[in-house]
Design an enzyme around this catalytic site. Structure first.
Site, PDB file in Angstrom:
ATOM      1  N   ASP A 352       0.857  -1.181   0.000  1.00 62.33           N
ATOM      2  CA  ASP A 352       0.000   0.000   0.000  1.00 62.33           C
ATOM      3  C   ASP A 352       0.896   1.234   0.000  1.00 62.33           C
ATOM      4  OD1 ASP A 352      -2.335   1.595   0.308  1.00 62.33           O
ATOM      5  OD2 ASP A 352      -1.948   1.706   2.450  1.00 62.33           O
ATOM      6  N   ASP A 624      -5.139   5.703  -4.551  1.00 61.01           N
ATOM      7  CA  ASP A 624      -4.900   7.077  -4.986  1.00 61.01           C
ATOM      8  C   ASP A 624      -4.860   7.175  -6.505  1.00 61.01           C
ATOM      9  OD1 ASP A 624      -4.921   8.413  -2.646  1.00 61.01           O
ATOM     10  OD2 ASP A 624      -2.776   8.319  -2.300  1.00 61.01           O
TER      11      ASP A 624
END
Length: 1060
Positions: A352, A624
């Site tokens: 991540d 994102d």
């Protein structure tokens, strides 16, 4: 109506299912089933020469210890999670309502009303998509006035919606209330995992709770994880069992032949039993008897020893002080004891981004103003003293006093630079005990906070004005227009009128976008600033260019009329507004550039570089946007200008099932892979895709609830105890506080554990074949049974190199990825060596005793057993890479204990206690007192050990010669500097800004607007805070221009900016 409770069950077992499920999992090990069959055979007296308790006691012990360990691990995890899942809801007959202050939301809730205007509500969704900027949710207009408890109690609406699913960005439903239907979408929902921010209270109706929530639908199922060595051992056990059957068949045939040809002659004094009907039936019984006698070729002690090794190494991880984070008082924790050796075989890491690679902190580090750079390295100068500014943020740090001197000397360019930062933004101020900025993105908050500390303090905002405190003087600017940011424009501008009546446009954005719109008079300054931007980019800083323009009153009036008209058209409104923005943003004058440090966690770049040298591929999976993920890649040195093998893919592409094979093949050819805009379930699907098609060991690491599914899916899950809760840690197999500890976990503990396990298995199979096959050879002579002995193994302390060498030479990790230290070929060689050793152990003493005309069978047994003990002890000593006091104690202590037990079992005392069980009194003492016996033992030991020693010598010589030809290849990984010249200009939000909301005044209460105050006073401000309207995220794309970068969002800006 049956309501779904909010209980989350993360445990695998309950009181009723524990026994069957755990036994099912344990008997997936072939060896456990093998020993169960063996136990059944031992209950048949006609074929069993060993007592049944010799198998059932260790089998039950192994099953019991493993069950207790599994139950303990499961209970601890579920207990911790049940604490984190607490949620207070008030149930009513007509709905479910909940009142929140800033709190983690633990159900999927339809927002009914809130303390904010128009039923707005502000949330942070870091645990869902990794995005840390605040988002807005809005109640329906018809329910936004239900803030009164009486009205709320009378709410009798009914919601019909989609069934529970894992789509975080979509919700479809309809509210039926007062004979009307109202459509519902995701903008009306507060999902489990969100954090409520900056909202005094809100009421909602629970739609999904517990396992039906979208977050839990994305978490996936908890699966039973087994290592590749466990799976290989299952195959090897089957092979060994087949080999055992072959030996049993050979000996059974031999028994049949012997009984037919020779045994008949001895029936006078060795008659057959009543059940023994013929020679063939005798061979049949002999087959099963030898299966029992030779079962030690796979003794149950193998799995006991394996579990002891794993448990010991788990403690080594827990005790490693170099993986302890003192700031958070967090130590590394091995939450499972079954996957340690798998840590030494990892080929793919799925990481991540937010909170895992980053700290969620933005720092204003450097700037370029009018062709001069400001800002130095932390170690080269003292921190600037901002005591001259009573409104400064005391946590802000800057390391160049010349910039403060320029401010005090009223340098026009410097003042205009910080005036722009204080005016051109969509930040909202809030004054309670102290001034707090609420920003849509952390970058913007850092820039406004920098202007604040250098004397240009943003104090208040209304739909028509912006109030600053410039060097102690209150100044109010009339806000004429906000030209908002989006992913296409990559810039933001504001048009203001200053107290002198001048109209100015201030703009900030990506450097290439701003440079294309500069006035020719700024050309020289542009080249100088461009060089500074390249320097900033080389240091991994994120940059923005700043420019301004003086506007003519008449020209602005004409442009404003066009803007008002374009804002009212129905078709192509966005295109027309964009064209007008483009028209007025021409002929800008350059002021300079800013450089913000997007703070990675300590040691991230060095860790990634080291893992790459170990041939471990690192994929970044993030929710994102594309630009953000790529810029983080540049910051941590995963991306460089000289890299051509880079693969960047979005979550929309991953939804195409027909492309998954192509995507995987292309991705595996690249050095760097970044997946952006992926949902939690897509993260797990990417991991599963690699597991299924590449058959490689995978590791997933994350810190939030949106990472749980991939942590569960990967072979190894690692949780970082960060700022996004404990869900990732609770679902993980290993946890620690910082990403950099992953380097030590894999290259040191993982490699050691794999190395130890492989050495242990090789030695164990060698030892057991050497011991067991002695019975096989003796079966050809009369069925002699040697004494049973289990040598203790010291693999838990074994290591070939120390931790510093493991980290200095990451290439030492590669043998684990290639399964070089234990595989089917090495197993075959170990068993072949064991068979050869057993052959020599039997036939050298047999030949010697034949020459010496010694027919004492017990002396022969003692000689073989003693030779076996010494041979395997010498062999394990030769396999050691380090000799310590512990090694000496256990190896030579083991030999000493053997002789002590041998003499005790054949002593007068034991014969006096149990004469029928210990009839061979004095055999050991008599046998080992003869010099000829010791010569036989010495000869057997030398002949057994020398071949293996010679092979090891030749192998080492070959490696030494190879290394001399290659030369030393040590790597210095102390500092990794970003080599990219790509500029990461993205200090805006990931979505379109909310300038329209500010200028409309919807988010501002009537009493909220306050005038500027002098620095000596702290005005009472209203409770309103920043408000934003959620826009649909536009599909982002990479500009062909290398420096055109979009804004990155990292830390939450819902609290006062954390600057250092």
């Amino acid at each position: 109506v049956v309501l779904q409770d909010n209980h989350i069950k993360t445990s695998k077992y309950n009181i009723f299912t524990f026994l069957p499920i755990n036994l099912f999992e344990q008997f997936q090990r072939v060896a456990n089933g093998y020993f169960l069959v063996l136990l059944i055979l031992q209950l048949i007296p006609e074929i069993s020469s060993l007592s049944w308790f010799t198998t059932i006691v260790p089998l039950v012990l192994v099953l019991l210890v493993t069950a207790v360990k599994d139950a303990t691990d499961d209970y601890v995890s579920s207990a911790l999670y049940s604490f984190s899942s607490e949620c207070s809801f008030v149930l009513h007959a007509k709905g479910v309502c909940s009142k929140f202050s800033p709190i983690r939301i633990n159900a999927d809730i339809l927002l009914l009303c809130s303390s904010e205007p128009y039923g707005l509500c502000y949330i942070e969704t870091a645990e869902l998509d990794g995005e840390t900027n605040l988002k807005v949710r809005q109640a329906l207009t018809v329910t936004s006035d239900l803030g009164d408890i009486t009205k709320l109690m009378n709410f009798d609406g009914e919601v019909i919606c989609e069934p529970p699913n894992n789509k975080l960005d979509k919700f479809t439903g309809t509210l039926y209330w007062r004979d009307n239907k109202y459509p519902l979408d995701n903008d009306n929902m507060l999902l489990r995992g969100c954090v409520l921010r900056n909202t005094e209270w809100c009421f909602g109706m629970v739609i999904f709770a517990g396992l039906q929530t979208k977050l839990m639908q994305n978490c996936g199922r908890t699966t039973f994880k087994r290592t590749s060595i466990d799976k290989l051992m299952n195959t090897l056990v089957l092979w060994i069992f087949a080999f055992l059957i072959c030996m049993g068949v050979v000996l059974a045939i031999g028994n049949t032949v012997w009984e037919s040809w020779i045994g008949r002659n001895f029936q006078v004094f060795l008659p057959w039993d009543e059940s023994q009907r013929s020679a063939v039936f005798s061979g049949f019984l002999a087959f099963w008897s030898y299966i029992i006698i030779l079962n030690t070729v796979v003794p149950i002690s193998l799995y006991v020893s394996v579990e002891v090794l794993r448990l010991g190494h788990s403690y080594f991880i827990n005790w490693d002080r170099k993986m302890y984070h003192s700031q958070t008082d967090t130590a590394a924790e091995a939450r499972t004891t079954t996957l340690n050796e798998e840590l030494g075989q990892v080929e793919f890491i799925f990481s991540d981004k937010t909170g895992t690679l980053t700290q969620n902190i933005m720092v204003f580090r450097k700037c370029s103003i009018d062709g001069r750079t400001y800002g130095m390295e932390l170690s080269k100068t003292a921190c600037v003293d901002f005591s001259f500014n009573p409104l400064c943020d005391r946590r802000f740090r800057f390391y160049d006093s010349t910039l403060v001197e320029a401010i005090k000397l009223e340098d026009p360019a410097v003042q205009e630079f910080f005036r722009l930062l204080a005016l051109c933004h969509t930040v909202m101020p809030e004054e309670k005990r102290h001034l707090v900025y609420q920003a849509q993105s952390p970058d913007e908050g850092a820039l406004v906070n920098a202007a604040r500390n250098f004397g240009f303090v943003f104090r208040a905002r209304t739909p028509e004005t912006i109030t600053l405190c410039e060097m102690g003087q209150a100044v109010t600017y009339q806000l004429l227009a906000i030209l908002d940011f989006n992913n296409v424009r990559k810039r933001m501008s504001v048009i203001v009128r200053n107290p002198q009546g001048q109209i100015k446009l201030y703009s900030k954005g990506a450097d290439t976008v701003i440079f294309d719109r500069l006035d020719p008079s700024s050309e020289d300054l542009m080249y100088t600033t461009s060089e500074h931007l390249s320097e900033f980019a080389g240091e991994g800083l994120r940059t923005l260019a700043l420019a301004y323009k003086d506007l003519d009153e008449d020209d602005f009036e004409i442009w404003m009329k066009k803007l008002l008209f374009a804002s009212t058209v129905i078709e192509n409104r966005e295109d027309q507004l964009g064209a007008l923005y483009e028209e007025i943003e021409q002929g800008l004058k350059l002021l300079g550039a800013t450089a913000i440090e997007d703070k990675l966690q300590e040691g991230v770049a060095e860790t990634i570089a080291c893992l790459n040298l170990a041939d471990i591929k690192i994929w970044v999976l993030t929710g994102d946007k594309l630009e953000t993920a790529m810029n983080i890649g540049y910051s941590c040195n995963m991306l460089r200008d000289d890299m051509n093998e880079v693969f960047v893919v979005s979550g929309h592409t991953l939804q195409e099932p027909l492309l998954e094979h192509i995507l995987l093949d292309v991705a595996c050819l690249c050095k760097t892979v970044i997946c952006c805009r992926v949902t939690p379930m897509q993260k797990a699907q990417v991991v599963e895709l690699v597991k299924r098609h590449k058959r490689a060991i995978t590791l997933a690491i994350g810190d939030g609830a949106n990472d749980v599914s991939m942590i569960k899916t990967a072979h190894i899950g690692v949780g970082i105890s960060g700022q996004e809760g404990t869900q990732a840690v609770l679902a993980s197999d290993y946890s620690f506080a910082q990403f950099r500890y992953l380097q030590r976990l894999l290259l040191v503990h993982g490699r050691w554990s794999y190395f130890r396990m492989c050495n242990f298995l090789c030695y164990f199979f060698y030892k057991n074949f050497a011991f067991t096959l002695v019975h096989f050879w003796y079966g050809f002579f009369c069925g002699f049974s040697a004494q049973v002995r289990i040598l203790p193994d010291l693999s838990v302390f074994l290591k070939d190199v120390d931790d510093r060498t493991s980290l200095r030479y990451p290439g030492l990790y590669k043998p684990g990825q290639q399964n070089l230290l234990f595989n089917k070929r090495l197993f075959f060689l170990c068993t072949l060596q064991g068979m050869g050793t057993s052959f020599l152990l039997f036939f050298i003493p047999y030949g010697a005793f034949s020459v010496m005309v010694k027919e004492d069978q017990q002396a022969f047994a003692v000689t073989i057993a003693t030779s076996l003990v010494i041979v395997v002890s010498v062999q394990i000593g030769l396999d050691k890479h380090y000799w310590t006091a512990v090694n000496h104690l256990f190896i030579w202590g083991s030999v000493t204990v053997y002789f002590a037990i041998l003499f005790a079992m054949q002593s007068n005392g034991m014969f006096g206690i149990l004469p029928s069980n210990f009839p061979f009194v004095g055999t050991a003492r008599s046998c080992l007192s003869e010099q000829s016996v010791w010569l036989v033992i010495l000869l057997t030991t030398v002949v057994c050990v020398v071949p293996g020693l010679a092979v090891s010598f030749l192998r080492v010589r070959h490696l030494q010669q190879s290394r001399k030809r290659e030369g030393p290849q040590g790597q210095n990984l102390r500092r990794v500097r970003r080599t990219s010249s790509r500029r990461s200009a993205y200090a805006f939000s990931h979505q379109q800004g909310y300038g329209e909301l500010i200028t409309s005044g919807k988010n501002m209460r009537a009493s909220a607007v306050s005038s500027a105050h002098s620095p000596g006073r702290t005005p009472h401000s209203s409770n309103w805070i920043e408000n934003m309207l959620k826009r649909k995220n536009e599909v982002s794309c990479i500009s062909d221009e290398s420096g055109d970068r979009a804004k990155n969002r990292l830390p939450s800006s819902s609290t006062e900016p954390e600057l250092h």
